[in-house]
Every structure is written in structure tokens, then in C-alpha cells.
Design a protein around this motif. Structure first.
Motif, PDB file in Angstrom:
ATOM      1  N   VAL A 201      41.630  44.280  46.245  1.00  0.00           N
ATOM      2  CA  VAL A 201      40.491  45.016  46.767  1.00  0.00           C
ATOM      3  C   VAL A 201      39.366  44.972  45.748  1.00  0.00           C
ATOM      4  O   VAL A 201      39.576  44.782  44.562  1.00  0.00           O
ATOM      5  N   GLY A 202      38.162  45.172  46.250  1.00  0.00           N
ATOM      6  CA  GLY A 202      37.025  45.229  45.366  1.00  0.00           C
ATOM      7  C   GLY A 202      36.596  43.859  44.887  1.00  0.00           C
ATOM      8  O   GLY A 202      37.015  42.831  45.413  1.00  0.00           O
ATOM      9  N   VAL A 203      35.736  43.852  43.890  1.00  0.00           N
ATOM     10  CA  VAL A 203      35.235  42.613  43.311  1.00  0.00           C
ATOM     11  C   VAL A 203      35.375  42.711  41.808  1.00  0.00           C
ATOM     12  O   VAL A 203      35.660  43.756  41.256  1.00  0.00           O
ATOM     13  N   GLY A 204      35.135  41.582  41.127  1.00  0.00           N
ATOM     14  CA  GLY A 204      35.175  41.588  39.687  1.00  0.00           C
ATOM     15  C   GLY A 204      36.519  41.161  39.140  1.00  0.00           C
ATOM     16  O   GLY A 204      37.382  40.647  39.862  1.00  0.00           O
ATOM     17  N   PRO A 205      36.718  41.358  37.806  1.00  0.00           N
ATOM     18  CA  PRO A 205      37.925  40.851  37.148  1.00  0.00           C
ATOM     19  C   PRO A 205      39.237  41.302  37.777  1.00  0.00           C
ATOM     20  O   PRO A 205      40.175  40.518  37.882  1.00  0.00           O
ATOM     21  N   SER A 206      39.334  42.585  38.177  1.00  0.00           N
ATOM     22  CA  SER A 206      40.609  43.056  38.720  1.00  0.00           C
ATOM     23  C   SER A 206      40.959  42.339  40.016  1.00  0.00           C
ATOM     24  O   SER A 206      42.122  42.028  40.275  1.00  0.00           O
ATOM     25  N   ALA A 207      39.936  42.036  40.830  1.00  0.00           N
ATOM     26  CA  ALA A 207      40.198  41.316  42.073  1.00  0.00           C
ATOM     27  C   ALA A 207      40.587  39.870  41.796  1.00  0.00           C
ATOM     28  O   ALA A 207      41.448  39.309  42.476  1.00  0.00           O
TER      29      ALA A 207
ATOM     30  N   SER B 120      44.129  38.328  42.916  1.00  0.00           N
ATOM     31  CA  SER B 120      44.246  37.183  43.825  1.00  0.00           C
ATOM     32  C   SER B 120      45.180  36.127  43.263  1.00  0.00           C
ATOM     33  O   SER B 120      45.957  35.518  44.000  1.00  0.00           O
ATOM     34  N   LEU B 121      45.130  35.896  41.957  1.00  0.00           N
ATOM     35  CA  LEU B 121      46.040  34.941  41.326  1.00  0.00           C
ATOM     36  C   LEU B 121      47.493  35.398  41.463  1.00  0.00           C
ATOM     37  O   LEU B 121      48.382  34.609  41.815  1.00  0.00           O
TER      38      LEU B 121
END
Length: 215
Positions: A83-89, A93-94
Motif C-alpha cells: 500500500v502507499g507509495v515510496g520506499p516501503s511500497a 512489491s519485491l
């Protein structure tokens, strides 16, 4: 044979796809294809032009129904991409991509025709002596590597990391682990899972979840 209805064509193509997935192009005989699809060879030739034409249709279906939904996880369009955007997303995804591969390997019984990856299996057979098939496999490798690079860049740099862009090298490493795991899934599911676990461990080492963002 009259014009094949769309739903019937999909059923035929996917039956052939699973046969090619299991046996490979060369080992799948016309008799095997007749048994799998329920069509006579004359109907196969009428609808697809040749055994190779049916194989090409099967590969296209595989890309549409298996490969691209998985890659959408990496590009952020899949439900498992986090969820969301940026490094955590990007990190999510990986992890979601390799976790999905791992689940697929673990879920299939040893006698399933859908073990491994149709395109990776093709790389070990037909693509070794067929330029169009080689191109399809290499295009898949390139598409996977680009998607991994995008996700790695979205995940950002590891804490304290500086210097040149590491994404291309890391994407190559992850793509190699993933494709090797899909090839091994046909003969040694446990080792396939171990390779996918290695990929997951590497992602977590590059991007510790509780680490502060770099920058």
C-alpha cells in the motif's frame, strides 16, 4: 471445422499450454495435443496453422494469464504490491513478488503439469535452436529485470549507502534467482523454495524494514 468460438479457443489453447508447460514443445506430440485438446490434428492445423502456431498461442496465453499478472505486483498495479507509495511500497512489491512465486511452487503437487515456468522451460529446450522462441524468452528476461529494477529504485537506497546505482546489478541477481528457482521447480521443489527464500532474505538485507529512510 467452422470458426472456433472464443470460449472454445481459450479452452483449447490452455489445454495445449499445460501440455507444452509439462512436456516442452519438442516432446509434445500431435497425438498428445489431440488428447489434451479434444481436437483432431486436422482441426488443430485449421485453427492454428501448425503445431508451432498452437504453441505460440499457448505462450501468448501464458504471458497474459501468468507472467503479466505477476509482473504487475512489481510495478505496483497488482493487489499484492503493498500500500502507499515510496520506499516501503517498493520493498513490499519485491517481497510480494517472490513470496507469490514461493507459494506457487509450494502449492503444486509433483505431478502437476504447471511446475516451474513455461518460458524458462522453453529456454532449456526449443529456444536453444529457434530464434523466435529465443527472442520471446529473452524479452521475458528483459521485462522481468526492468520491473525488478523499477521496484528496487522505488525501495530506495539502503541506510548509509551511497555511490553508483545498484539497481541493475541487484535486479540481475534477483532475476537469476527467480528464473533458476522456476527451472528447479520441475525437479527439486525444496531447492526451488530455498532459492526463493534466498531472494527474500537478500531483499530484506538490502532494505531492513525498521531502518530509517536514507537521504
Amino acid at each position: 471445422m467452422g470458426r472456433m468460438q472464443s470460449f472454445e479457443r481459450i479452452t483449447v489453447v490452455q489445454a495445449a499450454r499445460d501440455l507444452f508447460w509439462d512436456k516442452g514443445f519438442d516432446a509434445a506430440s500431435l497425438a498428445d495435443l489431440e488428447a489434451a485438446t479434444g481436437l483432431k490434428r486436422s482441426s488443430i492445423y485449421h485453427a492454428f496453422g501448425s503445431k508451432r502456431g498452437l504453441f505460440d498461442a499457448a505462450v501468448e496465453d501464458y504471458q497474459d494469464t501468468v507472467i503479466r499478472p505477476r509482473l504487475r505486483i512489481l510495478t505496483g498495479a497488482g493487489a499484492g504490491a503493498g500500500v502507499g507509495v515510496g520506499p516501503s511500497a517498493g520493498r513490499a512489491s519485491l517481497i510480494a513478488y517472490f513470496a507469490e512465486l514461493r507459494s506457487a511452487v509450494c502449492a503444486l503437487p509433483e505431478d502437476s503439469p504447471r511446475r516451474g515456468c513455461l518460458l524458462v522451460n522453453c529456454a532449456a529446450g526449443l529456444a536453444a535452436h529457434d530464434d523466435p522462441a529465443r527472442q520471446v524468452v529473452d524479452d521475458y528476461r528483459s521485462e522481468l529485470t526492468r520491473a525488478l529494477q523499477d521496484a528496487l529504485r522505488a525501495a530506495g537506497s539502503a541506510p548509509g549507502e551511497s555511490g553508483p546505482d545498484c539497481a541493475p546489478e541487484r535486479a540481475r541477481t534477483l532475476a537469476s534467482l527467480g528464473m533458476s528457482a522456476m527451472l528447479l521447480a520441475r525437479v527439486n521443489a525444496a531447492e526451488s523454495v530455498a532459492l526463493l527464500d534466498t531472494a527474500l532474505d537478500q531483499i530484506r538485507a538490502w532494505f531492513p524494514q525498521d531502518a530509517p529512510a536514507a537521504g
